[in-house]
Write an enzyme that holds these catalytic residues in place. Sequence first.
Site, PDB file in Angstrom:
ATOM      1  N   GLU A 271      51.668  38.955  37.047  1.00 10.69           N
ATOM      2  CA  GLU A 271      50.871  38.294  38.374  1.00 10.69           C
ATOM      3  C   GLU A 271      51.345  36.984  38.650  1.00 10.69           C
ATOM      4  O   GLU A 271      50.962  36.710  37.823  1.00 10.69           O
ATOM      5  CB  GLU A 271      49.380  39.066  38.236  1.00 10.69           C
ATOM      6  CG  GLU A 271      48.491  40.153  37.695  1.00 10.69           C
ATOM      7  CD  GLU A 271      47.105  39.926  37.552  1.00 10.69           C
ATOM      8  OE1 GLU A 271      46.875  38.451  37.571  1.00 10.69           O
ATOM      9  OE2 GLU A 271      46.441  40.758  36.805  1.00 10.69           O
ATOM     10  N   GLU A 323      40.626  42.750  48.336  1.00  9.69           N
ATOM     11  CA  GLU A 323      40.033  43.983  48.317  1.00  9.69           C
ATOM     12  C   GLU A 323      38.862  43.157  48.370  1.00  9.69           C
ATOM     13  O   GLU A 323      37.974  42.663  47.822  1.00  9.69           O
ATOM     14  CB  GLU A 323      40.539  43.998  46.696  1.00  9.69           C
ATOM     15  CG  GLU A 323      41.502  44.560  46.668  1.00  9.69           C
ATOM     16  CD  GLU A 323      42.496  44.907  45.361  1.00  9.69           C
ATOM     17  OE1 GLU A 323      41.686  45.454  44.447  1.00  9.69           O
ATOM     18  OE2 GLU A 323      43.112  44.147  44.968  1.00  9.69           O
TER      19      GLU A 323
END
Length: 353
Positions: A271, A323
């Site tokens: 990530e 999100e």
Amino acid sequence: MGVDTAENMTCKTHTVSIVLVLIVTLTIFTRIVVGAEGIGVNYGMKGDNLPPAPQVVALYKSKNISRLRLFDPNEDALHALHGSGIQVVLGTLNEDLPRLASNASYASDWVATHITPHASSVSFRYVTAGNEVIPGDLAGNVLPAMRNLDSALQSAGVNVPVSTAVSTQVLGSSYPPSTGVFSEAASPVMTPIAAFLASKKTPLLVNLYPYFAYADNPKEVSLDYSLLTAKDTVVRDGSLRYHNMFDAIVDAMYAALEKAGSGDVVVTVSETGWPSGGNGEMTTTEKAATYNNNVIAHALSGAGTPKRPGRAVETYLFALFNENQKAPGTEQNFGLFHPDMSEVYHVNFSPQT
């Protein structure tokens, strides 16, 4: 047309053999290069307005994103990935770690449910036991879970490496990079995990975010160093020179692995990213675009890091979408795309083409 003599036939056969060897060698080399340089993106699903999985997979393919990371085995996503050619990093839920660690049968059932039905149609790159649980209450479950999953995969005849994903919280020191060492809290867990990974020749997955270091201390951490835009050396570490924090964090992890006795373990960045909103001028679309495009170009260049030059850093950006069910603020603004699949900002996933 002349008649082929025995000598001519031998020469022709020899030439054909050389050509075939060259073709095979070139093919293998191409696969190695592509395998080393593909860019990935995390596919998070904490949103109530995200497109269906088949459309998401089509988006990956249309943008030349060759790798995808799933945080848990979502069946819709796995089915949509059938035949896509996209390499998949598949995680377990953190709450499943205690059962995966203590019950080999549960690990076998997990593999039978989530891996075996898809193994012939999905290219699994790694299975990761947990995400960012070291140090912490679940940390002691990670290595037993990795071992049980590895045994279950082998028993199922599926050759997928098993690792885990850690944050930089496992480091007790990271500046300068050569001082990198696992913290007192993390070391008892990380040292045997590193040894397991070394024995399997499997990477350690690391989540790293220069953004947070910059946001926490903008007076001492330069923006250019964080965004990979610095032209000159920012950090001198012995004979090594660092122009960006991305490389410095990767090398701090390598230093920690060396001190733990597992210096051969490769670091994969599972990530990294920069939010495009949620924290004023620190989180503009321009800064997010600069960071992510620079990381992609750096990863695809194959330059490696000062401590590991020439070793391409396998890298996954976080994340595909904004999100809306994540915590308000920056957490909702790491996406490269809006839920309607329009760009938050432009990212070039193939800057060398």
